[in-house]
Design a protein around this motif. Sequence first.
Motif, short mmCIF file in Angstrom:
data_model
loop_
_atom_site.label_atom_id
_atom_site.label_comp_id
_atom_site.label_asym_id
_atom_site.label_seq_id
_atom_site.Cartn_x
_atom_site.Cartn_y
_atom_site.Cartn_z
N GLY A 164 25.04 10.44 -31.86
CA GLY A 164 26.21 10.85 -32.63
C GLY A 164 27.50 10.46 -31.95
N GLY A 165 27.56 10.60 -30.63
CA GLY A 165 28.75 10.16 -29.90
C GLY A 165 28.96 8.67 -30.01
N CYS A 166 27.87 7.91 -29.87
CA CYS A 166 27.96 6.45 -30.01
C CYS A 166 28.38 6.06 -31.43
N ALA A 167 27.82 6.77 -32.42
CA ALA A 167 28.16 6.48 -33.81
C ALA A 167 29.63 6.73 -34.10
N ALA A 168 30.17 7.82 -33.53
CA ALA A 168 31.59 8.12 -33.73
C ALA A 168 32.47 7.02 -33.16
N VAL A 169 32.09 6.50 -31.99
CA VAL A 169 32.84 5.40 -31.38
C VAL A 169 32.72 4.14 -32.24
N PHE A 170 31.51 3.84 -32.70
CA PHE A 170 31.29 2.64 -33.51
C PHE A 170 32.09 2.71 -34.81
N TRP A 171 32.03 3.86 -35.48
CA TRP A 171 32.75 4.04 -36.74
C TRP A 171 34.26 3.91 -36.53
N SER A 172 34.77 4.60 -35.53
CA SER A 172 36.21 4.57 -35.28
C SER A 172 36.68 3.18 -34.89
N ALA A 173 35.92 2.52 -34.03
CA ALA A 173 36.31 1.18 -33.59
C ALA A 173 36.24 0.18 -34.73
N SER A 174 35.31 0.40 -35.66
CA SER A 174 35.18 -0.51 -36.80
C SER A 174 36.38 -0.43 -37.74
N LEU A 175 37.11 0.66 -37.69
CA LEU A 175 38.32 0.78 -38.50
C LEU A 175 39.45 -0.09 -37.95
N ILE A 176 39.33 -0.48 -36.69
CA ILE A 176 40.38 -1.24 -36.03
C ILE A 176 39.97 -2.69 -35.77
N TRP A 177 38.75 -2.87 -35.28
CA TRP A 177 38.27 -4.20 -34.90
C TRP A 177 37.05 -4.58 -35.71
N SER A 178 36.73 -5.86 -35.69
CA SER A 178 35.50 -6.37 -36.29
C SER A 178 34.74 -7.14 -35.21
N GLY A 179 33.57 -7.64 -35.60
CA GLY A 179 32.80 -8.44 -34.64
C GLY A 179 32.06 -7.58 -33.63
N TRP A 180 31.98 -8.08 -32.40
CA TRP A 180 31.18 -7.45 -31.36
C TRP A 180 31.82 -6.21 -30.75
N LEU A 181 33.14 -6.08 -30.81
CA LEU A 181 33.81 -5.04 -30.04
C LEU A 181 33.36 -3.63 -30.39
N PRO A 182 33.26 -3.24 -31.67
CA PRO A 182 32.76 -1.89 -31.96
C PRO A 182 31.36 -1.65 -31.40
N ALA A 183 30.51 -2.67 -31.49
CA ALA A 183 29.14 -2.52 -30.97
C ALA A 183 29.14 -2.32 -29.46
N LEU A 184 29.93 -3.12 -28.76
CA LEU A 184 29.98 -3.01 -27.30
C LEU A 184 30.56 -1.67 -26.86
N LEU A 185 31.59 -1.21 -27.56
CA LEU A 185 32.18 0.08 -27.22
C LEU A 185 31.20 1.22 -27.48
N ALA A 186 30.43 1.13 -28.55
CA ALA A 186 29.44 2.16 -28.85
C ALA A 186 28.35 2.21 -27.79
#
Length: 262
Positions: free
Chosen positions: A50-72
Amino acid sequence: MSRLSHQFQLFLCAVQFLTRIPTPALRDFQPDWISRSARYFPLVGLLVGGGCAAVFWSASLIWSGWLPALLAIAAGVLITGAFHEDGLADTADGLGGGTTVAKRLTIMKDSRIGTYGALALGLTLAIKAAALATLPAGLGAWTLVAAHGAGRGASVLAMRALPYVGDAKVGKWKPSPADLSLAEVLTAVAVAGLPLALSPDGVVGLAILIGAILALAVSLIARRLLGGYTGDVLGAIEQVFELGFVLGVAASLGVANTFSRT
């Protein structure tokens, strides 16, 4: 201590064992609580996911590509203190570099990472990130929750199916794991399966299949080369199941998109 209070203490024990999340001190701690808390390993996985998902979802609102996945993925590593990733690297070094059971176990106890461990860890994280980067925000967030929960469930199943061969004096697990009851395993499996009831159409089957194949392969190799499992092997099983699950979801989405264009 009431039964409900005891179960909550076991859950806190699982959180302490698997993560770096601060928790209250355990009351009347007993040495076998880590083994008894295994029923809640998937629940802890759902929290980490759930913590990883929150990071992935939030980051996807700002960036695309690999960055949300790497941050999650980075969030998961921080929450757990790289607990399972360390197990994967140690297992790869031991199984890949040792010629006898004793030598393999000795290598796995070494805190230094070798070539096999570095390659296994780097490739696993890279492939997981690449597959996750192909998913839209909502599906990716669900995948992270489900993969983390099911990965811990796979490790609990391995604890039931394989004998423990680690050294309790130097291992991460003190004392050595006691045999899990069928009720404890079924509880873990039920919790691990909770996100699957909310799964998008057409992605669960292949995700579970690939994850199970990879987890079974590591389990069988550990059984043949070590005689059973250690704490590090459980970490490796969790990691490869996660990897297979994410790959399966990405593959299902890719196939669906291909057919929709034809």
